[in-house]
Design a protein around this motif. Structure first.
Motif, PDB file in Angstrom:
ATOM      1  N   PRO A 299       0.814  -1.224   0.000  1.00  0.00           N
ATOM      2  CA  PRO A 299       0.000   0.000   0.000  1.00  0.00           C
ATOM      3  C   PRO A 299       0.844   1.268   0.000  1.00  0.00           C
ATOM      4  O   PRO A 299       0.524   2.228  -0.714  1.00  0.00           O
ATOM      5  CB  PRO A 299      -0.820  -0.085   1.289  1.00  0.00           C
ATOM      6  CG  PRO A 299      -0.450  -1.334   1.969  1.00  0.00           C
ATOM      7  CD  PRO A 299       0.551  -2.077   1.161  1.00  0.00           C
ATOM      8  N   LEU A 300       1.953   1.251   0.754  1.00  0.00           N
ATOM      9  CA  LEU A 300       2.769   2.464   0.828  1.00  0.00           C
ATOM     10  C   LEU A 300       3.429   2.772  -0.513  1.00  0.00           C
ATOM     11  O   LEU A 300       3.403   3.910  -0.988  1.00  0.00           O
ATOM     12  CB  LEU A 300       3.837   2.327   1.923  1.00  0.00           C
ATOM     13  CG  LEU A 300       4.558   3.631   2.196  1.00  0.00           C
ATOM     14  CD1 LEU A 300       3.811   4.454   3.229  1.00  0.00           C
ATOM     15  CD2 LEU A 300       5.970   3.411   2.666  1.00  0.00           C
ATOM     16  N   VAL A 301       4.000   1.744  -1.137  1.00  0.00           N
ATOM     17  CA  VAL A 301       4.659   1.966  -2.434  1.00  0.00           C
ATOM     18  C   VAL A 301       3.629   2.461  -3.447  1.00  0.00           C
ATOM     19  O   VAL A 301       3.843   3.459  -4.144  1.00  0.00           O
ATOM     20  CB  VAL A 301       5.332   0.661  -2.936  1.00  0.00           C
ATOM     21  CG1 VAL A 301       5.713   0.756  -4.397  1.00  0.00           C
ATOM     22  CG2 VAL A 301       6.552   0.354  -2.095  1.00  0.00           C
ATOM     23  N   PHE A 302       2.487   1.790  -3.489  1.00  0.00           N
ATOM     24  CA  PHE A 302       1.464   2.162  -4.476  1.00  0.00           C
ATOM     25  C   PHE A 302       1.023   3.619  -4.269  1.00  0.00           C
ATOM     26  O   PHE A 302       1.081   4.433  -5.192  1.00  0.00           O
ATOM     27  CB  PHE A 302       0.273   1.205  -4.363  1.00  0.00           C
ATOM     28  CG  PHE A 302      -0.807   1.491  -5.347  1.00  0.00           C
ATOM     29  CD1 PHE A 302      -0.569   1.359  -6.702  1.00  0.00           C
ATOM     30  CD2 PHE A 302      -2.065   1.907  -4.932  1.00  0.00           C
ATOM     31  CE1 PHE A 302      -1.566   1.638  -7.633  1.00  0.00           C
ATOM     32  CE2 PHE A 302      -3.060   2.192  -5.851  1.00  0.00           C
ATOM     33  CZ  PHE A 302      -2.808   2.049  -7.207  1.00  0.00           C
TER      34      PHE A 302
ATOM     35  N   ASN B 244      -1.860   8.244   1.937  1.00  0.00           N
ATOM     36  CA  ASN B 244      -0.403   8.230   2.014  1.00  0.00           C
ATOM     37  C   ASN B 244       0.080   8.721   3.377  1.00  0.00           C
ATOM     38  O   ASN B 244       0.961   8.133   4.000  1.00  0.00           O
ATOM     39  CB  ASN B 244       0.148   9.125   0.893  1.00  0.00           C
ATOM     40  CG  ASN B 244       1.575   8.766   0.553  1.00  0.00           C
ATOM     41  OD1 ASN B 244       2.000   7.641   0.782  1.00  0.00           O
ATOM     42  ND2 ASN B 244       2.311   9.720   0.032  1.00  0.00           N
ATOM     43  N   GLU B 245      -0.543   9.813   3.872  1.00  0.00           N
ATOM     44  CA  GLU B 245      -0.186  10.340   5.203  1.00  0.00           C
ATOM     45  C   GLU B 245      -0.408   9.272   6.267  1.00  0.00           C
ATOM     46  O   GLU B 245       0.431   9.045   7.136  1.00  0.00           O
ATOM     47  CB  GLU B 245      -1.104  11.523   5.564  1.00  0.00           C
ATOM     48  CG  GLU B 245      -0.995  12.692   4.634  1.00  0.00           C
ATOM     49  CD  GLU B 245       0.019  13.688   5.147  1.00  0.00           C
ATOM     50  OE1 GLU B 245       0.028  13.905   6.351  1.00  0.00           O
ATOM     51  OE2 GLU B 245       0.790  14.209   4.311  1.00  0.00           O
TER      52      GLU B 245
ATOM     53  N   THR C 249       3.852   3.463   9.377  1.00  0.00           N
ATOM     54  CA  THR C 249       5.263   3.064   9.334  1.00  0.00           C
ATOM     55  C   THR C 249       5.943   3.416  10.660  1.00  0.00           C
ATOM     56  O   THR C 249       6.659   2.610  11.247  1.00  0.00           O
ATOM     57  CB  THR C 249       6.001   3.790   8.179  1.00  0.00           C
ATOM     58  OG1 THR C 249       5.249   3.614   6.996  1.00  0.00           O
ATOM     59  CG2 THR C 249       7.404   3.280   7.974  1.00  0.00           C
ATOM     60  N   ASN C 250       5.691   4.642  11.156  1.00  0.00           N
ATOM     61  CA  ASN C 250       6.299   5.044  12.435  1.00  0.00           C
ATOM     62  C   ASN C 250       5.868   4.118  13.555  1.00  0.00           C
ATOM     63  O   ASN C 250       6.647   3.788  14.440  1.00  0.00           O
ATOM     64  CB  ASN C 250       5.895   6.479  12.797  1.00  0.00           C
ATOM     65  CG  ASN C 250       6.496   7.464  11.828  1.00  0.00           C
ATOM     66  OD1 ASN C 250       7.491   7.149  11.177  1.00  0.00           O
ATOM     67  ND2 ASN C 250       5.890   8.629  11.710  1.00  0.00           N
TER      68      ASN C 250
ATOM     69  N   VAL D  47      12.369  -3.389   3.360  1.00  0.00           N
ATOM     70  CA  VAL D  47      13.002  -2.218   3.956  1.00  0.00           C
ATOM     71  C   VAL D  47      12.597  -0.929   3.218  1.00  0.00           C
ATOM     72  O   VAL D  47      12.960   0.164   3.626  1.00  0.00           O
ATOM     73  CB  VAL D  47      14.551  -2.410   3.957  1.00  0.00           C
ATOM     74  CG1 VAL D  47      15.268  -1.329   4.711  1.00  0.00           C
ATOM     75  CG2 VAL D  47      14.902  -3.755   4.584  1.00  0.00           C
ATOM     76  N   VAL D  48      11.813  -1.091   2.136  1.00  0.00           N
ATOM     77  CA  VAL D  48      11.433   0.073   1.320  1.00  0.00           C
ATOM     78  C   VAL D  48      10.811   1.209   2.149  1.00  0.00           C
ATOM     79  O   VAL D  48      11.260   2.357   2.060  1.00  0.00           O
ATOM     80  CB  VAL D  48      10.501  -0.365   0.160  1.00  0.00           C
ATOM     81  CG1 VAL D  48       9.812   0.808  -0.486  1.00  0.00           C
ATOM     82  CG2 VAL D  48      11.304  -1.127  -0.879  1.00  0.00           C
ATOM     83  N   PRO D  49       9.805   0.939   3.007  1.00  0.00           N
ATOM     84  CA  PRO D  49       9.207   2.053   3.754  1.00  0.00           C
ATOM     85  C   PRO D  49      10.221   2.794   4.632  1.00  0.00           C
ATOM     86  O   PRO D  49      10.263   4.021   4.640  1.00  0.00           O
ATOM     87  CB  PRO D  49       8.141   1.379   4.624  1.00  0.00           C
ATOM     88  CG  PRO D  49       7.812   0.116   3.909  1.00  0.00           C
ATOM     89  CD  PRO D  49       9.085  -0.321   3.259  1.00  0.00           C
TER      90      PRO D  49
END
Ligand code: ASP
Length: 423
Positions: free
Chosen positions: A66-69, A191-192, A198-199, A282-284
């Motif tokens: 979801p984050l990458v998209f 996205n926000e 992620t945090n 590890v992307v995010p």
């Protein structure tokens, strides 16, 4: 306030580093000092350590698709025009390809100098089963970049297809920004939320890193290393040269940035890659670190980092370069310079289209060996000791992505030098 006057809290990076260090020590102790018992094996190693470690990896993986998209859709909307996007894309691809070619060339030179396969007794090496790879032909690699069904690509986490679809959707949304503002802000707000998620996941990082590394070291048979020390030494040396000589030189030359400051700030990402051996997971963290600590604009990082996690694997290329020389020496096959050029070409192609997963480098190695007529059974020789090298090369893989992204951002004025200067 109460916190400030009380005990000083360690930053998350320091906690992660401590977890890594303590996890290694605990793992080695567990391997040597505690005799095997069902309590040790079932409850500690395959119980608590496995569940917490794998649980953390699953949390990281949960973030990726979801984050990458969303971040690529938003990044493309923000970039707006095809021209800028194309410029950034071409430059990034160029850096990714050139660094891979440099990496593999260094690896081959070092291996030819040290001769890791000379004098190896085949029966002194632990042999493992070789996995037969799926079809990795050049034309399929290219065709597989295009999603037939974007929902399937999302469900399967096929990174290249997701990137392509997200860019197309982003371009369409950028054109229709005025007519459908609700859809555009839906992506921006999601996205926000995903960045906040992620945090949240990062709070589990110290426990996750400790358990992953402790279990790995508790399970590693160090005895298998001995006959393979020369091979391992070659890979480690080439990884070191790439990470601490090639990348710093590139950063200083093309981005005019202090490479030591970069490595210090980027270190937590390397730690994550090392412990998980999955650059895709590890992307995010890589995107967050580049944006919040290094100063790269989100627009650039959200596009180039997922791309890099899929197509840029300098560390993997290094292992493959050394492995080709090692296997050719063990089996007494002399490689011509044309063979070596083929190896460089095939290694670069092999890294495109295969996302960073544990030991994926060994699978694509079959395709490289076949291309120069070396026996694929040779892979069985290096499988037994690959776990630890996989960790190291994954750290180099993600550093390569971070370095290229930073250079591209700096050259396109998408870089905040103040953030980079902050401690
Ligand atoms: N584990 C590596 C990565 O995820 C791939 C490999 O070298 O096997 O980047």
């Amino acid at each position: 306030m109460a916190e400030q006057t009380g005990k000083k809290k360690l930053s998350l990076s320091v906690q992660i580093f401590l977890a890594l260090f303590l996890g290694m020590i605990a793992g080695v102790l567990l391997h040597y000092a505690i005799p095997s018992s069902s309590f040790k094996d079932s409850f500690i190693t395959e119980g608590v350590l496995y569940v917490v470690g794998q649980g953390f990896i699953r949390l990281l993986q949960m973030l990726v698709v979801p984050l990458v998209f969303c971040s690529i859709v938003c990044g493309t909307i923000a970039t707006g025009d095809m021209k800028t996007l194309g410029k950034v894309g071409v430059k990034t691809l160029l850096f990714y390809i050139v660094t891979t070619v440099v990496a593999i060339s260094i690896a081959i030179r070092i291996a030819q100098f040290i001769d890791p396969g000379v004098g190896i007794q085949l029966d002194s090496v632990e042999v493992a089963d070789v996995v037969v790879p799926e079809d990795l032909s050049f034309s399929n690699t290219i065709l597989n970049l295009i999603p037939q069904n974007p929902i399937k690509a999302l469900a399967e986490g096929n990174m290249m297809q997701i990137i392509l679809y997200a860019v197309f959707l982003g371009i369409a949304l950028a054109k229709l920004k005025q007519q459908i503002p609700v859809v555009v802000s839906f992506f921006e707000q999601t996205n926000e939320a995903l960045m906040e998620l992620t945090n949240l996941v990062m709070l589990f990082a110290p426990a996750g890193v400790f358990c992953l590394i402790c279990r790995t070291f508790a399970n590693i048979g160090f005895g298998a290393f001995l006959p393979m020390l020369k091979y391992m030494g070659c890979v480690v040396l080439a990884l070191f040269v790439q990470c601490f000589i090639v990348y710093p030189t590139l950063l200083a030359t093309f981005a005019k940035l202090n490479p030591f400051r970069f490595i210090r700030k980027f270190f937590p990402v390397m730690t994550f890659a090392f412990t998980t051996s999955i650059s895709a997971a590890v992307v995010p963290l890589n995107i967050e670190t580049l944006c919040r600590r290094i100063g790269v604009s989100r627009k650039i990082a959200s596009f180039t980092i997922p791309l890099g996690a899929t197509i840029n694997m300098d560390g993997t290329a290094i292992m493959q370069g050394v492995a080709v020389i090692f296997i050719s020496q063990v089996y007494g096959v002399v490689l011509s310079s044309t063979d070596l050029v083929t190896v460089i070409f095939m290694t670069t192609v092999a890294s495109i289209g295969t996302a960073g997963l544990p030991s994926i480098g060994l699978i694509t190695l079959t395709m490289i060996l076949t291309s120069v007529g070396l026996p694929t059974e040779g892979i069985a020789l290096i499988m037994g000791i690959d776990r630890i090298l996989d960790m190291l090369r994954t750290a180099v893989n993600v550093t390569g992505d971070g370095v290229c992204t930073t250079i591209v951002a700096k050259q396109n004025n998408e870089f905040d030098s103040e953030i980079f200067a902050q401690d």
